[in-house]
Each structure stands twice: as structure tokens, then as C-alpha cells.
Design a protein around this motif. Structure first.
Motif, PDB file in Angstrom:
ATOM      1  N   THR A  27       0.768   5.053  -2.165  1.00  0.00           N
ATOM      2  CA  THR A  27       1.143   6.388  -1.711  1.00  0.00           C
ATOM      3  C   THR A  27       2.302   6.976  -2.511  1.00  0.00           C
ATOM      4  O   THR A  27       2.224   8.105  -3.005  1.00  0.00           O
ATOM      5  N   PRO A  66      -9.869   4.289  -0.341  1.00  0.00           N
ATOM      6  CA  PRO A  66      -8.915   3.797   0.670  1.00  0.00           C
ATOM      7  C   PRO A  66      -9.549   3.475   2.016  1.00  0.00           C
ATOM      8  O   PRO A  66      -9.094   2.560   2.709  1.00  0.00           O
ATOM      9  N   SER A 104      -6.690   3.392  -4.290  1.00  0.00           N
ATOM     10  CA  SER A 104      -6.547   4.745  -4.818  1.00  0.00           C
ATOM     11  C   SER A 104      -7.834   5.555  -4.666  1.00  0.00           C
ATOM     12  O   SER A 104      -7.782   6.715  -4.284  1.00  0.00           O
ATOM     13  N   ASP A 112       0.094   8.100  -5.993  1.00  0.00           N
ATOM     14  CA  ASP A 112      -0.224   9.452  -5.527  1.00  0.00           C
ATOM     15  C   ASP A 112       0.948  10.414  -5.713  1.00  0.00           C
ATOM     16  O   ASP A 112       0.761  11.593  -6.037  1.00  0.00           O
ATOM     17  N   GLY A 113       2.164   9.920  -5.489  1.00  0.00           N
ATOM     18  CA  GLY A 113       3.315  10.798  -5.530  1.00  0.00           C
ATOM     19  C   GLY A 113       3.774  11.182  -6.924  1.00  0.00           C
ATOM     20  O   GLY A 113       4.269  12.289  -7.126  1.00  0.00           O
ATOM     21  N   THR A 115       0.814  -1.213   0.000  1.00  0.00           N
ATOM     22  CA  THR A 115       0.000   0.000   0.000  1.00  0.00           C
ATOM     23  C   THR A 115       0.851   1.268   0.000  1.00  0.00           C
ATOM     24  O   THR A 115       0.545   2.216  -0.724  1.00  0.00           O
ATOM     25  N   SER A 116       1.923   1.283   0.804  1.00  0.00           N
ATOM     26  CA  SER A 116       2.712   2.507   0.916  1.00  0.00           C
ATOM     27  C   SER A 116       3.509   2.790  -0.350  1.00  0.00           C
ATOM     28  O   SER A 116       3.548   3.928  -0.831  1.00  0.00           O
TER      29      SER A 116
END
Length: 415
Positions: free
Chosen positions: A75, A228, A225, A79-80, A70-71
Motif C-alpha cells: 500500500t 489483492p 499488487s 501504490d503510494g 502488505t501495508s
């Protein structure tokens, strides 16, 4: 008595005791005994295969697996990097260069001209590329890397031993954990991996449960995404359904459930060359098989929208969806898309106005509704009779379990 023929000599007759005495004599002259010292790997191997210590280790390993998944995939990568690129650069560029925002080809390839994000646009070259490259690819890449490390280190067989007693209650044995974990990456290799199970009964149960209750890595990536906060409750619904209907199938379907027989190797460090090769082959397979289906799926769904087919089916099936399942009639579109790609269907669901309960019920319904076309083809290769039987079971389970979830929602006052 045993008769031993010796070339150039007369046959000699030995009793059983004499024969074993001769074996002992030869052994004493040829075998050297020593004292074996347990290594750290041996100690870890014993601890991770015994239930008292192995089960907490299994939970810790799976939690670490999920945390990294997940990270890093959700993330850091999506997302980044991917969201910023696709929403900040790619979507505005496509909207500016594609001619005539009111045309049918703009709707098919770019999507909604007023959309601010690729998810909202739902065009073949906007949402299609973002879903497959921006969301799904990082999730699949991380999943297959973690899976390969567990496999090559020797931990996976120990997890199979630990899960044996639990999975036996639904007609499977411990090594069924392999297709289950593979299914969390992609159901296509997971269905193929059911061949490691000994009996037709076990293979049918595992194949059916995979198609119903195991979301692929692409679908999980989309869920993390866009939903969550709901992933946990959705997974809980799927796990409960897996256990309940696995138990029922085990009781209904005739056949044997043989015990597990598995080689448990020593722990060792994975060889980086082998890890890289496996990761490349599995990721390459995803790019070749999944990405075209995502793009094609969006194209087909948009064509059905333009032709009025989706709206017609929504009106026709409204009593079933609203009354029995408790979800909006607009979920017909995602259900059609789910046959091509379930991650695509989840992305489409996120654009429909719904309550939290309806979103959970809709995501569960899309997950258990029907295997994607790639999984469908692989199941057909395993046998058309098994596929037909699995489809019958699937529709019965969808109708029953979807109604149960709606009933629970009514009892809790959230439906």
C-alpha cells in the motif's frame, strides 16, 4: 576403582564413591549458589514455547508480519510512490523519447505503445524496471527486515519447537520452518538452508516442497499488487498442496525422521548494526541476482512472441491447458517466463482476460509449475540426482494437483 597419578608422589587409588566425594568437596569450596530470579524475557520465553500459549502467539506474530508486509510494501511503497512515478512519469517519458513505436526494438524495450500502465506495456525498460524496483524490491526489503528481527530476537527457534509436531507428519522437524520462511522471501537461500536438516530424506522433501508450494516474496509482492483479492485463496491452495504432497512424499520416500535438537536462546533486543548489515547483504543479493533475471526474462519472452514461438506452443498445448487444467492457452507465455522469474509470470498473467477461477488456477499452476532458474541452479548444486528426482516429482504433482483444482472448480460450478 580409579587410579590417579600425581607428579612427584606415588599413585593413589580411589573408589568411585571417594572420587565423587572429592568432587563435592572441591565444589563446595569453589562454587557459590544463589537464587535465580525470572525476568520478563524468561516468562515470555516460556509462554511462547508452550503449545497452549505459544500457538496463539505464533498466529499473532505471523499475522503482524503479514500486516506490516502488505501495508508497507504494497500500500505505502508500491501504490503510494512507485505506481505514481512509473505510470505517471517514467512510462510516458519512455513512450515519447523512444523512436518508431511500430518497430521491433520498441516492442522489446518499451512494449505496447497504447499501454497506460507499466504492467500493460510489458517492455524490458517499462514493466521490467517497474516489477523489479517498484513492486518486488519494497516487498523483499520489508520481508527481510521482519525476518531478521524474528531471527535476532530469539523467536525463530521457539517457532521451530512449536511447529515440530506438525511438520513431523510430513517427514520434517520443527527447524524446517526456517527454509519455509526464507522461501517466502527467496527460494534460493531457502534451498541452501535445507542443509540444517539431518537426513537426505528430509532435505529432499523440503527442497521439493519449496520448489512447488512456497511463493517467493517477489511473487507475493506482484500478487498483492495485481490480484489483492485472490491472494488468500491462492495461498490456501498452496498450503493444502504442501500438506497433502508432503504427507505422500514422507510415506513413499524411505529414510528416518530424527527428533529436533535445537538451542533455544533467551530473548534479547536485536542489535541494530547486525540487523542493518544482514538487511543490506540480503537486499544486495536480490538486486544482483533477481533484477537482471527480470529484465532478461521479459526480453526473452518478447523475442519468443516476435518469433511466433509462444503462439505455436499455445496452440500445441491447448488441449492440455484448456481440458485438463481449465485455463486459457495464453498461459503458455507466463509459464515460459516463470522459469526465469515467477513474479514476471504473475505480472503477465494479469494482462490475460480470465474468470476469477481461471486466474486462481493459473496463478497456482505458475507457482507449482517449475522453480525459477536461480532456484534451479542452487538445487543442481545440492546434487544432480536429487534435482532430477525433484523434477520428476514436480511434473507429477503439477499434473495431478492442477487436475484436482480443475475438478473442484467443475464440482463447484465455477470452472
Amino acid at each position: 576403582m580409579a587410579v590417579v597419578a600425581v607428579e612427584g608422589a606415588e599413585a593413589m587409588v580411589f573408589s568411585s564413591d571417594a572420587r565423587w566425594e572429592m568432587v563435592d568437596a572441591i565444589t563446595r569450596q569453589t562454587v557459590t549458589y544463589g537464587t535465580y530470579k525470572h525476568t520478563l524475557g524468561d516468562v515470555l520465553g516460556d509462554l511462547t514455547v508452550k503449545p497452549l500459549t505459544g500457538i496463539p502467539v505464533a498466529f499473532a506474530a505471523l499475522y503482524a508480519f503479514w500486516s506490516v508486509f502488505t501495508s508497507f510494501a504494497g500500500t505505502l511503497m508500491t501504490d503510494g510512490f512507485m505506481v505514481k512515478f512509473f505510470d505517471g512519469f517514467w512510462l510516458p517519458w519512455m513512450q515519447s523519447v523512444w523512436p518508431d513505436p511500430a518497430s521491433w526494438h520498441y516492442f522489446l524495450f518499451v512494449g505496447n505503445p497504447a499501454a497506460d500502465t507499466c504492467f500493460e506495456a510489458f517492455g524490458m525498460l517499462t514493466s521490467g524496471l517497474f516489477v523489479s524496483i517498484g513492486v518486488v524490491l519494497p516487498a523483499v526489503l520489508v520481508f527481510y527486515l521482519m525476518m531478521t528481527l524474528l531471527e535476532d530476537s530469539g523467536y525463530l527457534p521457539r517457532l521451530a519447537v512449536l511447529m515440530d509436531s506438525v511438520l513431523h507428519r510430513i517427514g520434517l522437524h520443527g527447524y524446517a520452518i526456517v527454509p519455509i520462511i526464507l522461501g517466502l522471501g527467496c527460494n534460493v537461500p531457502a534451498v541452501t538452508a535445507t542443509r540444517i536438516l539431518e537426513t537426505k530424506k528430509q532435505r529432499f522433501i523440503m527442497m521439493t516442497l519449496l520448489a512447488l508450494f512456497i511463493p517467493c516474496g517477489a511473487q507475493l509482492g506482484i500478487m498483492m499488487s495485481v490480484l489483492p483479492d485472490l491472494v488468500g485463496i491462492v495461498m490456501l491452495c498452496l498450503i493444502v498442496g504442501f500438506c497433502i504432497f508432503g504427507f505422500v512424499l514422507n510415506k513413499v520416500i524411505p529414510g528416518e525422521n530424527p527428533e529436533i535438537l535445537v538451542d533455544v536462546p533467551r530473548y534479547h533486543w536485536p542489535v541494530k548494526e547486525y540487523v542493518a548489515k544482514k538487511l543490506w547483504n540480503r537486499t544486495k543479493g536480490f538486486l544482483k541476482e533477481a533484477v537482471p533475471f527480470v529484465l532478461f526474462g521479459i526480453l526473452v519472452v518478447n523475442l519468443l512472441y516476435l518469433g511466433g514461438v509462444i503462439q505455436g506452443l499455445a496452440n500445441l498445448l491447448e488441449p492440455v491447458f484448456v481440458t485438463w487444467f481449465g485455463v486459457p492457452k495464453e498461459t503458455v507465455g507466463p509459464l515460459i517466463a516463470a522459469f526465469l522469474r515467477k513474479d514476471l509470470a504473475i505480472a503477465q498473467l494479469s494482462t490475460i482476460p480470465m474468470t476469477t477461477y481461471q486466474m486462481v488456477a493459473s496463478v497456482v499452476l505458475v507457482t507449482i509449475y517449475f522453480p525459477c532458474v536461480a532456484t534451479f541452479v542452487v538445487m543442481l548444486r545440492e546434487g544432480w540426482k536429487e534435482l532430477i528426482a525433484a523434477i520428476v516429482v514436480l511434473f507429477v504433482v503439477v499434473f495431478i494437483y492442477g487436475g484436482i483444482i480443475h475438478g473442484i472448480g467443475i464440482l463447484l460450478g465455477v470452472a
